[in-house]
Design an enzyme around this catalytic site. Structure first.
Site, PDB file in Angstrom:
ATOM      1  N   ARG A  99       2.263  12.077  -1.100  1.00  8.82           N
ATOM      2  CA  ARG A  99       3.338  11.075  -1.259  1.00  8.82           C
ATOM      3  C   ARG A  99       4.607  11.705  -1.825  1.00  8.82           C
ATOM      4  O   ARG A  99       5.707  11.374  -1.415  1.00  8.82           O
ATOM      5  CB  ARG A  99       2.910   9.970  -2.231  1.00  8.82           C
ATOM      6  N   TYR A 199      -9.464  12.333   3.249  1.00  2.32           N
ATOM      7  CA  TYR A 199      -8.731  13.138   4.231  1.00  2.32           C
ATOM      8  C   TYR A 199      -8.057  14.304   3.517  1.00  2.32           C
ATOM      9  O   TYR A 199      -7.758  14.224   2.322  1.00  2.32           O
ATOM     10  CB  TYR A 199      -7.729  12.309   5.049  1.00  2.32           C
TER      11      TYR A 199
HETATM   12  C1  LIG Z   1      -4.080   4.212  -2.813  1.00  2.00           C
HETATM   13  C2  LIG Z   1      -3.061   3.803  -1.825  1.00  2.00           C
HETATM   14  C3  LIG Z   1      -3.019   4.470  -0.641  1.00  2.00           C
HETATM   15  C4  LIG Z   1      -2.079   4.112   0.320  1.00  2.00           C
HETATM   16  N1  LIG Z   1      -2.079   4.789   1.467  1.00  2.00           N
HETATM   17  C5  LIG Z   1      -1.176   4.460   2.410  1.00  2.00           C
HETATM   18  C6  LIG Z   1      -1.137   5.158   3.625  1.00  2.00           C
HETATM   19  O1  LIG Z   1      -1.923   6.085   3.855  1.00  2.00           O
HETATM   20  N2  LIG Z   1      -0.197   4.798   4.543  1.00  2.00           N
HETATM   21  C7  LIG Z   1       0.676   3.768   4.303  1.00  2.00           C
HETATM   22  O2  LIG Z   1       1.486   3.456   5.182  1.00  2.00           O
HETATM   23  N3  LIG Z   1       0.666   3.095   3.149  1.00  2.00           N
HETATM   24  C8  LIG Z   1      -0.225   3.416   2.192  1.00  2.00           C
HETATM   25  N4  LIG Z   1      -0.224   2.747   1.023  1.00  2.00           N
HETATM   26  C9  LIG Z   1       0.761   1.682   0.784  1.00  2.00           C
HETATM   27  C10 LIG Z   1       2.134   2.257   0.441  1.00  2.00           C
HETATM   28  O3  LIG Z   1       2.049   3.160  -0.614  1.00  2.00           O
HETATM   29  C11 LIG Z   1       3.113   1.149   0.090  1.00  2.00           C
HETATM   30  O4  LIG Z   1       2.955   0.076   0.963  1.00  2.00           O
HETATM   31  C12 LIG Z   1       4.546   1.686   0.191  1.00  2.00           C
HETATM   32  O5  LIG Z   1       4.755   2.672  -0.781  1.00  2.00           O
HETATM   33  C13 LIG Z   1       5.554   0.554   0.067  1.00  2.00           C
HETATM   34  O6  LIG Z   1       6.846   1.065  -0.061  1.00  2.00           O
HETATM   35  P1  LIG Z   1       7.902   0.296  -0.967  1.00  2.00           P
HETATM   36  O7  LIG Z   1       9.131   1.123  -0.927  1.00  2.00           O
HETATM   37  O8  LIG Z   1       7.963  -1.118  -0.583  1.00  2.00           O
HETATM   38  O9  LIG Z   1       7.270   0.338  -2.403  1.00  2.00           O
HETATM   39  P2  LIG Z   1       7.041   1.612  -3.326  1.00  2.00           P
HETATM   40  O10 LIG Z   1       6.875   2.840  -2.513  1.00  2.00           O
HETATM   41  O11 LIG Z   1       5.979   1.221  -4.283  1.00  2.00           O
HETATM   42  O12 LIG Z   1       8.414   1.770  -4.101  1.00  2.00           O
HETATM   43  C14 LIG Z   1       8.922   0.827  -4.998  1.00  2.00           C
HETATM   44  C15 LIG Z   1       9.928   1.568  -5.887  1.00  2.00           C
HETATM   45  O13 LIG Z   1      10.642   0.632  -6.650  1.00  2.00           O
HETATM   46  C16 LIG Z   1      10.719   1.087  -7.979  1.00  2.00           C
HETATM   47  N5  LIG Z   1      10.862  -0.097  -8.814  1.00  2.00           N
HETATM   48  C17 LIG Z   1       9.964  -1.069  -9.054  1.00  2.00           C
HETATM   49  N6  LIG Z   1      10.479  -2.008  -9.849  1.00  2.00           N
HETATM   50  C18 LIG Z   1      11.749  -1.624 -10.092  1.00  2.00           C
HETATM   51  C19 LIG Z   1      12.806  -2.198 -10.854  1.00  2.00           C
HETATM   52  N7  LIG Z   1      12.651  -3.344 -11.524  1.00  2.00           N
HETATM   53  N8  LIG Z   1      13.999  -1.543 -10.889  1.00  2.00           N
HETATM   54  C20 LIG Z   1      14.200  -0.382 -10.224  1.00  2.00           C
HETATM   55  N9  LIG Z   1      13.224   0.206  -9.512  1.00  2.00           N
HETATM   56  C21 LIG Z   1      12.016  -0.411  -9.441  1.00  2.00           C
HETATM   57  C22 LIG Z   1       9.411   1.813  -8.203  1.00  2.00           C
HETATM   58  O14 LIG Z   1       9.480   2.713  -9.295  1.00  2.00           O
HETATM   59  C23 LIG Z   1       9.261   2.523  -6.862  1.00  2.00           C
HETATM   60  O15 LIG Z   1       9.920   3.765  -6.853  1.00  2.00           O
HETATM   61  C24 LIG Z   1      -1.159   3.080   0.057  1.00  2.00           C
HETATM   62  C25 LIG Z   1      -1.177   2.412  -1.162  1.00  2.00           C
HETATM   63  C26 LIG Z   1      -2.133   2.747  -2.082  1.00  2.00           C
HETATM   64  C27 LIG Z   1      -2.166   2.028  -3.374  1.00  2.00           C
END
Ligand SMILES: Cc1cc2nc3c(=O)[nH]c(=O)nc-3n(C[C@H](O)[C@H](O)[C@H](O)COP(=O)(O)OP(=O)(O)OC[C@H]3O[C@@H](n4cnc5c(N)ncnc54)[C@H](O)[C@@H]3O)c2cc1C
Length: 382
Positions: A99, A199
């Site tokens: 990641r 994996y």
């Molecule tokens: C164990 C695990 C394995 C996974 N494997 C996969 C996979 O293989 N393939 C896949 O597609 N998905 C996978 N996922 C899901 C994937 O990680 C998430 O769906 C994805 O990261 C979502 O992206 P996002 O940007 O919405 O959220 P995130 O990547 O979680 O990013 C949110 C960001 O917002 C920031 N943030 C939060 N609150 C605030 C705030 N109040 N102010 C400022 N910043 C803030 C956080 O610090 C973070 O940097 C997995 C999840 C888990 C838990």
């Protein structure tokens, strides 16, 4: 437009990159002091790869990733491969990577495209009508559009829904094991009421996610340290090869899996949801990040269209809604299928084995709606 993106995760950075490339003035606000991703792997499936390839990140991804060859459903009791389905036959690659490497790559591309990244900015709320973001550290920021990409426990989502999350009755552990030689395959080790996905990652590491059904509650969010012996005890009856991997786990995180209803509306006058903030999905189809990457592309294209901001944002949500709902339902179904017991388990494994022997293309065809979907062709940049 001046666009403020809340959250520099996979969705926020992908959106910032797409929006900056489309000529918007983009600022990303991230609460962490530095982009420091916790140690874990991620699977970038062909539908996510289609977008990243179109953004010219294919070579950088290849340098940081392992190309997956197959997915192997495996009997978690005796270690027998039930079937082997190819993942390397499609138009776009299927990759395993760390990641942190994906986040670093996206952050570099977004800033090179002109987006400004501000760490140490914790968003506390947004005015959804005038597009003003407020921060725990002070000094509000005004924007023409706020993109809420603040993840699973989004604070900004509350502008659109107050629906509570419900515990699924499943807890998950994740760990990375060092110095492992593993073939480029995702293995799904299925046991009654439990499963483990393993994996390989570059650098001789192995990513492991284990899930068990359990009635009592565990906290959400995936950074709670747990005792590796608790994980091992939950899989005490595992096949020797899996037991050996579990024996090598020295650090493990555990968290509860929750179901979050997808809100009906994804936008207000000047705020729009993206990624997990809009549609958190259970991790049984490896789609959360891939869908978030697609969202970023879709939002940038929607803003290029005709009409006022409201109709553009509505179009983005209308296009994304059916697809993410289908993926969420498919992930939920996987949990059921992986955890079968008794006769249902024997029948399902026999059926899977038969498909693997006589018609493996059926598996590929069943996943085509997900993996072969190329949002960049469906909705090209103008
Ligand atoms: C164990 C695990 C394995 C996974 N494997 C996969 C996979 O293989 N393939 C896949 O597609 N998905 C996978 N996922 C899901 C994937 O990680 C998430 O769906 C994805 O990261 C979502 O992206 P996002 O940007 O919405 O959220 P995130 O990547 O979680 O990013 C949110 C960001 O917002 C920031 N943030 C939060 N609150 C605030 C705030 N109040 N102010 C400022 N910043 C803030 C956080 O610090 C973070 O940097 C997995 C999840 C888990 C838990």
């Amino acid at each position: 437009m001046r666009i403020a993106v809340a959250g520099a995760g996979i969705g926020g950075l992908s959106a910032a990159l797409c929006l900056a490339r489309a000529g918007h003035h983009v600022s990303i606000f991230e609460r962490a002091r530095a982009l420091r991703e916790i140690g874990a792997g991620i699977q970038v499936t062909p539908n996510g790869a289609a977008v990243l390839g179109r953004l010219d990140l294919g070579a950088a991804l290849d340098a940081a990733a392992i190309r997956a060859r197959a997915v192997v459903p495996t009997d978690g009791h005796d270690g027998r491969a039930i079937a082997r389905f190819a993942l390397d036959q499609g138009r776009f690659p299927y990759r395993f990577l760390h990641r942190a490497d994906l986040v670093a790559l996206l952050a570099r591309a977004a800033t090179e495209a002109g987006a400004a990244l501000r760490t140490d900015h914790t968003v506390t709320g947004a005015d959804p009508v005038v597009g003003r973001l407020s921060f725990a550290e002070g000094a509000d920021v005004a924007a023409d559009l706020v993109v809420a990409a603040d993840g699973l426990r989004s604070v900004l989502r509350h502008a659109l829904t107050e629906a509570a999350a419900s515990f699924t009755g499943q807890v998950a552990w994740r760990a990375v094991i060092e110095d492992v030689a593993a073939s480029p395959e995702a293995r799904i080790w299925m046991l009654p009421g439990r499963h483990v996905v393993t994996y390989p990652l570059p650098g001789g590491r192995l990513n492991l996610v284990a899930v068990r059904e359990q009635g009592d509650w565990a906290p959400e969010g995936w950074d709670h340290e747990d005792d590796p012996d608790i994980l091992r005890a939950a899989f005490a009856d595992a096949a020797p090869e899996l037991a050996e991997m579990l024996a090598r786990v020295t650090r493990v995180r555990r968290w509860g899996l929750f179901r979050h209803p997808v809100p009906k509306r994804w936008h207000t006058d000047r705020l729009v949801l993206l990624g997990d903030a809009a549609h958190p999905t259970l991790p049984f189809l490896a789609q959360g990040a891939n869908l978030a990457i697609e969202d970023g592309w879709a939002l940038a294209r929607a803003l290029e269209g005709d009409g006022d901001l409201d109709s553009k944002l509505r179009r983005y949500a209308e296009l994304r809604g059916p697809r993410v709902r289908r993926a969420i339902a498919a992930a939920q179904a996987n949990a059921r299928n992986y955890h079968l017991s008794g006769v249902a388990r024997r029948v399902a494994h026999a059926g899977l084995g038969a498909i693997g022997r006589v018609a493996p293309a059926r598996f590929t065809a069943r996943m085509a709606w997900l993996y072969d979907h190329d949002i960049t062709s469906e909705w090209p940049a103008t």
